[in-house]
Design a protein around this motif. Structure first.
Motif, PDB file in Angstrom:
ATOM      1  N   PRO A   1      55.916  32.057  49.531  1.00  0.00           N
ATOM      2  CA  PRO A   1      55.189  31.389  48.449  1.00  0.00           C
ATOM      3  C   PRO A   1      53.768  31.912  48.258  1.00  0.00           C
ATOM      4  CG  PRO A   1      56.406  29.785  49.743  1.00  0.00           C
ATOM      5  CD  PRO A   1      56.517  31.099  50.474  1.00  0.00           C
TER       6      PRO A   1
ATOM      7  N   ASN B   1      47.879  29.765  46.198  1.00  0.00           N
ATOM      8  CA  ASN B   1      49.076  28.994  46.512  1.00  0.00           C
ATOM      9  C   ASN B   1      48.795  27.497  46.446  1.00  0.00           C
ATOM     10  OD1 ASN B   1      51.898  28.962  47.423  1.00  0.00           O
ATOM     11  ND2 ASN B   1      51.071  28.048  49.288  1.00  0.00           N
TER      12      ASN B   1
ATOM     13  N   ARG C   1      48.740  26.695  42.871  1.00  0.00           N
ATOM     14  CA  ARG C   1      50.113  26.689  42.361  1.00  0.00           C
ATOM     15  C   ARG C   1      50.816  25.377  42.684  1.00  0.00           C
ATOM     16  NH1 ARG C   1      54.579  25.803  45.295  1.00  0.00           N
ATOM     17  NH2 ARG C   1      53.755  27.175  46.919  1.00  0.00           N
ATOM     18  N   ARG C   2      50.608  24.868  43.891  1.00  0.00           N
ATOM     19  CA  ARG C   2      51.257  23.621  44.276  1.00  0.00           C
ATOM     20  C   ARG C   2      50.804  22.460  43.398  1.00  0.00           C
ATOM     21  NH1 ARG C   2      50.456  25.239  49.849  1.00  0.00           N
ATOM     22  NH2 ARG C   2      48.651  23.869  49.932  1.00  0.00           N
TER      23      ARG C   2
ATOM     24  N   GLU D   1      52.412  22.913  40.000  1.00  0.00           N
ATOM     25  CA  GLU D   1      53.849  22.648  40.143  1.00  0.00           C
ATOM     26  C   GLU D   1      54.135  21.148  40.171  1.00  0.00           C
ATOM     27  OE1 GLU D   1      56.871  22.423  43.830  1.00  0.00           O
ATOM     28  OE2 GLU D   1      55.455  24.087  43.850  1.00  0.00           O
ATOM     29  N   ALA D   2      53.302  20.384  40.897  1.00  0.00           N
ATOM     30  CA  ALA D   2      53.520  18.941  41.020  1.00  0.00           C
ATOM     31  C   ALA D   2      53.450  18.257  39.664  1.00  0.00           C
ATOM     32  CB  ALA D   2      52.502  18.339  41.985  1.00  0.00           C
TER      33      ALA D   2
ATOM     34  N   ARG E   1      57.867  16.242  51.436  1.00  0.00           N
ATOM     35  CA  ARG E   1      57.837  15.845  50.022  1.00  0.00           C
ATOM     36  C   ARG E   1      58.679  14.594  49.764  1.00  0.00           C
ATOM     37  NH1 ARG E   1      58.916  21.258  49.837  1.00  0.00           N
ATOM     38  NH2 ARG E   1      61.018  20.832  49.096  1.00  0.00           N
TER      39      ARG E   1
END
Length: 616
Positions: A322, A359, A362-363, A366-367, A568
């Motif tokens: 990732p 990263n 990005r997370r 993405e969420a 998660r």
């Protein structure tokens, strides 16, 4: 150990409907899945255990993975000596190798044109490292995901030509890039295509097209599952042989190709190709190389990610991958390739830090996209059952194209059906799709493009990407539903299921059991990590950590304890189910992993699902 482990077969005759009975009676878990025992041949499992002197567990898992008796030794100890083929078995490989070797001898300027994902970055870095090692002048070009999109584009190729590049090698792309490669040829730029995506009957204009998934290829059954970095490694082996035969190494050191298997392992794991046969050997040997930390870029990335243990497929797929991907998703597309190809420790640390930061960004993106996508899916499911959709096709304006592939993977995992996520902008959608076992999404996308529904598109069985006009989305949904219905005819509706390899008690989830399971690695597609159900476990402690993970301590009536964590989990119903257990025993499903802390090593269960006894 055998007293604590029970493996249940699920013969169809057990139930009048002809369906296997749910394992532990769980027909609807906290995540809405039906638990099923993974089918296996009991006689084959017993034969594995007896012939190989293996624990019953290993025999059963081998049988469930379809490993025959005569394959067991190679499966448990895969070597390149056993699996590496003659690269020239691939069509056009000899022509490509001879032409590239000649280009090296003549001092021609080379460029590698790669994709912006991990497979593309590792393929590009591998070729850059090899050709630099043999004295060639080579550069890498990675297109911007948003501004240029996937694959070769004519403006970029022409700029390379204007800069003096004579020969371009495309990696992880190019096999369907007809117009860009025709433009390159017209400009006098030679191109060699190295790809693994499904090809069409016609091939692009190129000096050579090396792709185990060409329609006229004869080795697809053996090499068709290679990632692009695997095909690139075979190219490197072939070019190296030609250079050796021509005396190129008479006055220079021959490069150690095995020393770059860490790149091959990383790209192979992250491209989610089946870890069987040659892929399994490449990853098994490559992980050994990776653990030596000889690649300064990978070592720097491991350091910034906090990896202080021997690296395995999990670290490659979920920690390193990732971060390599982050540059192509939300930053500069070439950062991953630069990191993996640099020899400068200072530059490596700087690039690793950038990718680590990207990263995290990005997370967060993405969420947000995932939350919106789930809301759309739930709204759609209220009128149209998911099992009738064939594939989820969810579109949203303003979604970042760099995270849609990850979101598609999350939706696929959550709902158990293929998922395509489309980022819309200006009436055009850029999409990424992920599939489930048994449905070839790539072929369906290619068929949609050939039918005129897409502006561009391609992929392989488990993943695909495409570009679509917003006003064609409804037609595309209908088309994919029809194509997938044809693929699954006679199989019944897609029902989310969790396949388990057995049932174990809290005490049975021991270090001894984990040691046997570890022998079955590396794990990935085609060799999934054994997933067990821990039956009748009491959660004596559960709390939220890291914002959305749930950490637990499990116990059993005999006093045994086991650490566990659900990643998660607060993003779905699993987290609340673990927190609000009310003191009742629960069945927990997941995988066993080593738990290393302060020099001590124990066992931890990574929880994938949970259910109350008798859940339905």
């Amino acid at each position: 150990m055998q007293n604590n482990i029970t493996f249940l077969s699920s013969p169809a005759g057990d139930n009048p409907a002809g369906e296997p009975r749910p394992l532990l009676g769980v027909s609807r878990s906290a995540t809405g899945r039906r638990w099923l025992a993974r089918p296996h041949d009991e006689r084959l499992a017993l034969a594995h255990a007896q012939r190989g002197g293996l624990p019953e567990l290993v025999g059963r898992v081998l049988a469930a993975r379809g490993v025959d008796l005569d394959q067991a030794e190679d499966f448990l100890g895969p070597t390149l000596k056993r699996f590496l083929p003659d690269p020239h078995a691939l069509l056009d490989m000899q022509a490509a190798a001879e032409h590239l070797a000649d280009a090296v001898r003549r001092g021609r300027r080379l460029a590698v044109f790669g994709d912006y994902d991990v497979d593309g970055a590792t393929s590009s870095a591998l070729l850059v490292r090899f050709f630099r090692a043999v004295g060639a002048d080579i550069q890498a070009y990675i297109p911007d995901r948003i501004n240029e999109g996937y694959g070769p584009n004519a403006p970029a190729l022409l700029r390379l030509r204007e800069a003096g590049v004579d020969l371009v090698i495309t990696v992880d792309c190019g096999v369907t890039s007809f117009e860009p490669l025709a433009a390159a040829a017209q400009a006098g730029l030679e191109v060699i295509v190295v790809d693994h995506h499904k090809a069409e009957p016609a091939l692009p204009t190129a000096r050579a097209v090396v792709n185990p998934n060409r329609l006229d290829e004869t080795v697809t059954d053996r090499l068709g599952t290679l990632a692009a970095v695997g095909v690139s490694f075979l190219l490197v082996v072939a070019v190296n042989r030609v250079l050796r035969a021509n005396g190129w190494y008479a006055n220079r050191a021959e490069p150690d190709l095995m020393g770059w298997l860490d790149l091959v392992a990383l790209g192979t794991v992250c491209d989610v190709v089946p870890l069987v046969g040659l892929n399994r050997a490449l990853v098994a040997q490559g992980l050994k190389v990776m653990s030596r930390r000889n690649n300064v870029g990978l070592a720097a990335l491991a350091d910034v990610a906090g990896i202080n243990e021997r690296m395995d497929a999990y670290h490659a797929g979920y920690i390193l991958g990732p971060r390599v991907n982050a540059g192509g998703r939300v930053g500069r597309a070439d950062l991953g390739t630069r990191l993996l190809s640099t020899e400068d420790p200072v530059e490596a640390r700087e690039l690793a830090a950038q990718l680590h930061t990207l990263n995290a960004e990005r997370r967060a993106i993405e969420a947000l996209v995932l939350e919106e996508a789930i809301a759309m899916v739930e709204a759609q499911a209220s009128t149209d059952p998911l099992t009738d959709a064939g594939a989820l096709v969810i579109a949203g304006a303003g979604w970042h194209p760099g995270v849609i592939g990850i979101v598609a993977s999350r939706l696929k995992e959550r709902y158990g059906v293929p998922a395509c996520v489309v980022a819309l902008e200006g009436g055009i959608g850029k999409a990424s799709g992920r599939s489930v076992r048994g449905i070839d999404l790539g072929s369906a996308v290619i068929a949609a493009r050939q039918a005129g529904l897409l502006m561009a598109g391609g992929g392989h069985a488990m993943a695909a990407g495409f570009t679509v006009a917003e006003d064609r989305l409804a037609d595309l949904r209908a088309f994919l539903a029809d194509r997938i219905a044809q693929q699954t005819a006679g199989q019944g509706p897609l029902v989310p299921a969790l396949h388990l390899d057995g049932v174990v008690s809290v005490r049975g989830a021991s270090a001894d059991l984990l040691g046997h399971i570890t022998r079955l690695g590396p794990f990935g597609t085609g060799n999934s990590e054994p997933r067990l159900a821990v039956a009748d476990a009491r959660i004596v402690r559960a709390d939220v950590v890291g914002g959305n993970h749930v950490r637990c301590i499990l116990s059993s009536a005999d006093g045994a304890r086991l650490k566990a964590i659900a990643f998660r989990a607060m993003d779905e119903d699993l987290g609340p189910a673990l927190l609000n257990h009310g003191g009742r025993p629960m069945h927990l499903a997941g995988t066993l992993r080593a738990d290393r802390w302060n020099g001590a090593e124990g066992v931890q269960l990574t929880i994938d699902d949970a259910a109350l006894p008798g859940a339905s």
